[in-house]
Design a protein around this motif. Structure first.
Motif, PDB file in Angstrom:
ATOM      1  N   VAL A   1      27.969  37.172  27.769  1.00 22.88           N
ATOM      2  CA  VAL A   1      29.253  36.893  27.798  1.00 22.88           C
ATOM      3  C   VAL A   1      29.551  36.463  29.324  1.00 22.88           C
ATOM      4  O   VAL A   1      29.259  37.391  30.248  1.00 22.88           O
ATOM      5  CB  VAL A   1      30.247  37.806  27.463  1.00 22.88           C
ATOM      6  N   ALA A   2      29.788  35.081  29.551  1.00 17.24           N
ATOM      7  CA  ALA A   2      30.060  34.678  30.874  1.00 17.24           C
ATOM      8  C   ALA A   2      30.984  33.695  30.919  1.00 17.24           C
ATOM      9  O   ALA A   2      31.217  32.608  31.373  1.00 17.24           O
ATOM     10  CB  ALA A   2      28.788  34.000  31.560  1.00 17.24           C
ATOM     11  N   THR A   3      32.437  34.293  30.397  1.00 23.06           N
ATOM     12  CA  THR A   3      33.474  33.507  30.164  1.00 23.06           C
ATOM     13  C   THR A   3      34.485  33.233  31.302  1.00 23.06           C
ATOM     14  O   THR A   3      35.512  32.751  31.183  1.00 23.06           O
ATOM     15  CB  THR A   3      34.334  33.952  28.903  1.00 23.06           C
ATOM     16  N   GLY A   4      34.270  34.068  32.301  1.00 22.93           N
ATOM     17  CA  GLY A   4      35.234  34.112  33.316  1.00 22.93           C
ATOM     18  C   GLY A   4      36.432  34.677  33.251  1.00 22.93           C
ATOM     19  O   GLY A   4      36.861  35.287  32.422  1.00 22.93           O
ATOM     20  N   THR A   5      37.275  34.073  34.342  1.00 22.39           N
ATOM     21  CA  THR A   5      38.797  34.708  34.106  1.00 22.39           C
ATOM     22  C   THR A   5      39.894  33.332  34.042  1.00 22.39           C
ATOM     23  O   THR A   5      39.177  32.172  34.343  1.00 22.39           O
ATOM     24  CB  THR A   5      39.080  35.568  35.241  1.00 22.39           C
ATOM     25  N   ARG A   6      41.002  33.821  33.866  1.00 18.73           N
ATOM     26  CA  ARG A   6      41.992  32.558  34.096  1.00 18.73           C
ATOM     27  C   ARG A   6      43.199  33.276  34.721  1.00 18.73           C
ATOM     28  O   ARG A   6      43.444  34.451  34.868  1.00 18.73           O
ATOM     29  CB  ARG A   6      42.542  32.340  32.697  1.00 18.73           C
ATOM     30  N   ALA A   7      43.983  32.195  35.452  1.00 22.04           N
ATOM     31  CA  ALA A   7      45.149  32.813  36.194  1.00 22.04           C
ATOM     32  C   ALA A   7      46.006  33.552  35.524  1.00 22.04           C
ATOM     33  O   ALA A   7      46.344  33.405  34.388  1.00 22.04           O
ATOM     34  CB  ALA A   7      45.895  31.566  36.833  1.00 22.04           C
ATOM     35  N   ALA A   8      46.499  34.847  35.936  1.00 21.80           N
ATOM     36  CA  ALA A   8      47.417  35.922  35.432  1.00 21.80           C
ATOM     37  C   ALA A   8      48.818  35.365  35.626  1.00 21.80           C
ATOM     38  O   ALA A   8      49.238  34.872  36.735  1.00 21.80           O
ATOM     39  CB  ALA A   8      47.142  37.057  35.973  1.00 21.80           C
ATOM     40  N   LEU A   9      49.588  35.368  34.507  1.00 21.85           N
ATOM     41  CA  LEU A   9      50.994  35.085  34.624  1.00 21.85           C
ATOM     42  C   LEU A   9      51.818  36.308  34.664  1.00 21.85           C
ATOM     43  O   LEU A   9      51.877  36.988  33.500  1.00 21.85           O
ATOM     44  CB  LEU A   9      51.684  34.212  33.868  1.00 21.85           C
ATOM     45  N   PRO A  10      52.253  36.865  35.870  1.00 22.00           N
ATOM     46  CA  PRO A  10      53.280  38.193  35.740  1.00 22.00           C
ATOM     47  C   PRO A  10      54.352  38.026  34.852  1.00 22.00           C
ATOM     48  O   PRO A  10      54.831  36.700  34.552  1.00 22.00           O
ATOM     49  CB  PRO A  10      53.819  38.413  37.104  1.00 22.00           C
TER      50      PRO A  10
END
Length: 477
Positions: free
Chosen positions: A143-152
């Protein structure tokens, strides 16, 4: 439908996934990579490459205008259209043809679509145009799917359609007014870029007591002072309570003290979430949406059988492209070794190396003006980890090479020394061009070079690297 069988399946074709696949192919394993967007991933199209393409022209202009004799030759301001066109070129105009050719040349198969785990060593791919592909791995799934921006969870934030790092690096014009929610790397780099590209009103809202809190306090404090000097409003300890985008497109941000800010765009740069919510983790007994904890060989320990690996941002060890690529090389090599029938002790060398690089020696450059570079521990972090350390500071502007680089060069370096072992465990620098000096510090930290040997690594004169000699002299050598 019969599954297509490979030795290794990699989910995610960003830099991490590409490097895993390259190493497993080099190790003699048939490998397929699954990608739902563009081959090359976040770094190539919405992060490292476009952001640094936006930042380099203003930093180059700052360099030119900081030297008497050169600054008189500089006429006019940045050509924003040319900067954006150069950015577009570095992002390959958001087309992945070149990356796909590289996969072909490297003998890595590509399946486009959303890849989901569907059982032990099995992945189901749902292509965008319908249908499906079943894949089966003989040895490993990575799994090398990374991240996305978090929205508080701020009321109205999601509905306000804020910028994330993707919109900030791919925008086609500078907003007149920009509010930045967050004070980390993305927040500070994008404030630097868009201020230089024409955004006249920028307000940074940082909940923490300083900018870039992961590095030494003096670096964040110096950066905040530099921002304020050029008119960027930095508000520390700021708590955002509500966001609204009005019918005319204006974004209104309400703070805890009742104050409001109006802007044309709001950039949310408040952390990252793992891309695992739609990965099918529940099919193998793991909860969806979480980070994937791994051992030193990047294997997910919670999954029986030792077939699932996670490399790069998704395992939360070090959310940096170069560290994801480092992990990928380690991961691909250990998969190949295990597939060749090597005993599990083949992971031992990687256990040592990965723990060192992922924990104690993570290098980073923050491409703001001034630049910040750091590797290893800050003084406070070293003490929290129980080390007996001594920190030594030096004004980089006192070095002859720095004075030659820029008139009125302002910068500072800190070296953190483990007093028991007499080795460097951390270095932080702020000032022009310090990003190009951090690799020397990384070698010193990773190599655990004793100070009495480091003393004989003589820096060339007159270069900014002479700061190394001055730091060691300040230490007492």
């Amino acid at each position: 439908m019969a599954a297509r069988e490979y030795d290794v399946i990699v989910i995610g074709a960003g830099p991490t996934g590409e490097n895993v696949a390259a190493r497993t192919v080099r190790g003699g394993l048939s490998t397929v990579i699954v990608e739902s967007e563009l081959v090359g991933g976040e770094c190539s199209y919405w992060a490292c490459m476009p952001s640094k393409a936006l930042l380099r022209p203003p930093l180059a202009l700052a360099d030119a205008t900081s030297v008497d004799g050169a600054k008189q030759a500089v006429r006019g301001t940045l050509d924003v259209a040319a900067v954006l066109a150069r950015r577009d070129a570095f992002a390959s105009h958001w087309k992945d043809d070149g990356q796909v050719r590289w996969l072909d040349d490297t003998k890595i198969d590509l399946v486009r679509g959303v890849g989901r785990l569907s059982g032990e060593r099995r992945v189901t791919v749902a292509p965008a145009h319908g249908g499906g592909v079943e894949l089966a791995a003989r040895h490993a799934v990575v799994v090398a799917t990374g991240t996305r921006a978090a929205l508080p969870p701020i009321p109205g934030l999601a509905e306000a359609r804020p910028w994330t790092s993707r919109e900030a690096t791919s925008a086609t014009h500078a907003p007149a007014r920009l509010v930045v929610l967050g004070g980390g790397v993305v927040a500070c780099e994008m404030a630097t870029a868009w201020h230089a590209l024409g955004t006249r009103t920028i307000t940074i809202l940082q909940r923490a007591p300083r900018l870039v809190p992961a590095v030494e306090a003096f670096a964040g404090e110096s950066l905040a002072a530099a921002f304020r000097a050029r008119g960027i409003d930095v508000r520390l300890g700021a708590d955002t309570r509500r966001v609204e985008r009005r019918a005319d497109g204006t974004v209104v941000v309400t703070l805890a003290d009742g104050a409001t800010l109006a802007a044309d765009e709001l950039l949310v740069a408040a952390g990252r979430d793992p891309n695992t919510a739609d990965l099918g983790l529940e099919s193998i007994g793991l909860p969806p949406g979480g980070w994937l904890a791994v051992d030193a060989s990047l294997r997910v320990g919670a999954v029986p059988g030792g077939w699932l690996y996670a490399a790069g941002d998704v395992n939360r060890r070090a959310l940096l492209t170069h560290m994801g690529k480092y992990q990928a090389r380690a991961c691909g090599d250990v998969i190949a070794a295990r597939a060749r029938g090597a005993a599990d002790r083949s992971a031992t060398p990687w256990s040592e190396h990965t723990d060192t690089a992922d924990d104690r020696a993570i290098p980073q450059v923050i491409f703001t003006d001034p630049e910040i570079s750091a590797v290893g521990f800050s003084e406070d972090e070293a003490r929290r980890r129980g080390l007996r350390v001594r920190a030594v500071d030096y004004n980089i502007g006192h070095v002859a090479g720095a004075r030659l680089h820029a008139d009125g060069y302002a910068g500072r370096a800190r070296m953190v020394v483990d007093e028991d072992r007499k080795v460097v465990v951390g270095v932080t620098m702020i000032g022009p061009a310090v990003g190009e000096m951090i690799h020397a510090a990384t070698i010193a930290v990773v190599g655990e070079v004793p100070l009495d040997r480091l003393w004989h690594a003589v820096p060339s004169y007159p270069t900014i690297s002479e700061v190394w000699l001055r730091l060691l002299e300040a230490y007492g050598l």
